[in-house]
Design an enzyme around this catalytic site. Structure first.
Site, mmCIF file in Angstrom:
data_model
loop_
_atom_site.group_PDB
_atom_site.id
_atom_site.type_symbol
_atom_site.label_atom_id
_atom_site.label_comp_id
_atom_site.label_asym_id
_atom_site.label_seq_id
_atom_site.Cartn_x
_atom_site.Cartn_y
_atom_site.Cartn_z
ATOM 1 N N PRO A 1 0.840 -1.278 -0.058
ATOM 2 C CA PRO A 1 0.083 -0.005 0.199
ATOM 3 C C PRO A 1 0.617 1.414 0.053
ATOM 4 O O PRO A 1 0.765 2.081 1.128
ATOM 5 C CB PRO A 1 -0.751 -0.173 1.362
ATOM 6 C CG PRO A 1 0.122 -0.977 2.121
ATOM 7 C CD PRO A 1 0.820 -1.771 1.023
ATOM 8 N N CYS A 2 1.384 1.489 -1.069
ATOM 9 C CA CYS A 2 2.311 2.894 -1.235
ATOM 10 C C CYS A 2 1.303 4.121 -1.137
ATOM 11 O O CYS A 2 1.684 5.005 -0.952
ATOM 12 C CB CYS A 2 3.043 2.779 -2.442
ATOM 13 S SG CYS A 2 1.995 2.506 -4.071
#
Length: 295
Positions: A260-261
């Protein structure tokens, strides 16, 4: 005014801004002498400027410091030597004026978030299967190896080719096979929350440098509905002064959403740029918040 009449230019108009001349000469000096890796003091002395003044003028005109410009020039030549000419790391390092492979490694990690060796390999020996699948955020490009999910990207209808080109450029020497069946299960496991089970984790394959993988693993530890700044991630992995390199690694995350950037934010708390669009980043955070409220 008659279109055939020449417009006179005054001597004042012909006068070149002296600051621009300083910057032009500095750019030329750095470009022609990058192999010697001249420092700020040497460049300033050759131009008859103080280091402080040159730093200020150069940064104002070009948007980066003399040191950053020198690094960019050095990196560009190193890429050419590694890629087009196939030189080994040691020879490339010496050719561009660096003392050895360790300094070349630092240069690549800082600006490309990959080591020069991995940059040179570019996925050689990998077979990557890919497919396009509808998802809550448009169309997802899913990429997988025999070991698990290796890539996820997003696009709108009509942007499939561009998304594939963008992702395959990360590993240009890999072999790509279009396979909707092989990637379907990964798409379902990623976007159908009823399939999120701790006893059946999604297998992911992180293809990158040790530093990148440490950053991506830190992203995986950010809980659903939470966020973390780049500087916090840097401290978490034991590199408190590496916020810039962390940001580069976040930007190179090949498995968007699953790694989850989109949960990485700027120091001020503002949503910063996202490779697949800030609007999509907002949508992801909102989608996750909705799933939290449903629990």
């Amino acid at each position: 005014m008659n279109i055939n009449q020449a417009t006179p230019v005054t001597n004042h108009q012909m006068t070149t801004d002296p600051d621009y001349e300083i910057v032009r000469e500095a750019l030329e000096l750095i470009t022609n002498n990058y192999r010697r890796q001249p420092g700020l003091e040497e460049i300033a002395a050759r131009l008859g400027q103080s280091p402080t003044q040159l730093q200020k003028v150069f940064t104002r005109w070009s948007g980066l410091s003399p040191k950053s410009f020198l690094q960019a020039v050095t990196l560009d030549h190193a890429k050419r030597l590694l890629g087009q000419e196939g030189l080994p790391l040691l020879e490339t390092s010496l050719e561009v004026g660096l003392s050895g492979p360790s300094r070349l490694h630092d240069l690549f990690v800082t600006h490309e978030a990959v080591s020069p060796g991995i940059w040179k390999a570019k996925g050689a020996g990998l077979t990557i299967r890919y497919g396009f699948h509808t998802c809550p955020f448009g169309i997802a490009l899913i990429m997988a190896t025999e070991r698990g999910l290796a890539g996820m990207a997003f696009c709108d209808p009509g942007g499939e080719r561009a998304a594939l080109d963008d992702m395959s450029a990360r590993w240009p020497r890999a072999q790509y096979v279009h396979d909707q069946v092989a990637t379907q299960n990964f798409a379902q496991a990623s976007f159908q929350s009823e399939q999120w089970r701790e006893d059946q984790p999604l297998r992911v394959v992180l293809i990158g440098t040790d530093f990148q993988i440490r950053v991506w693993e830190a992203l995986l530890e950010i809980p659903l509905g939470a966020a973390m700044t780049y500087s916090s991630i840097a401290r978490k992995i034991g590199k408190p002064s590496a916020s810039r390199a962390v940001g580069a690694a976040v930007g190179r995350n090949p498995i968007s959403f699953v790694v989850p950037c989109h949960r990485a934010i700027g120091t001020s708390g503002a949503l910063t740029g996202y490779h697949w669009g800030v609007t999509r980043k907002r949508a992801m955070l909102g989608w996750e918040a909705g799933h939290l409220s449903d629990d």
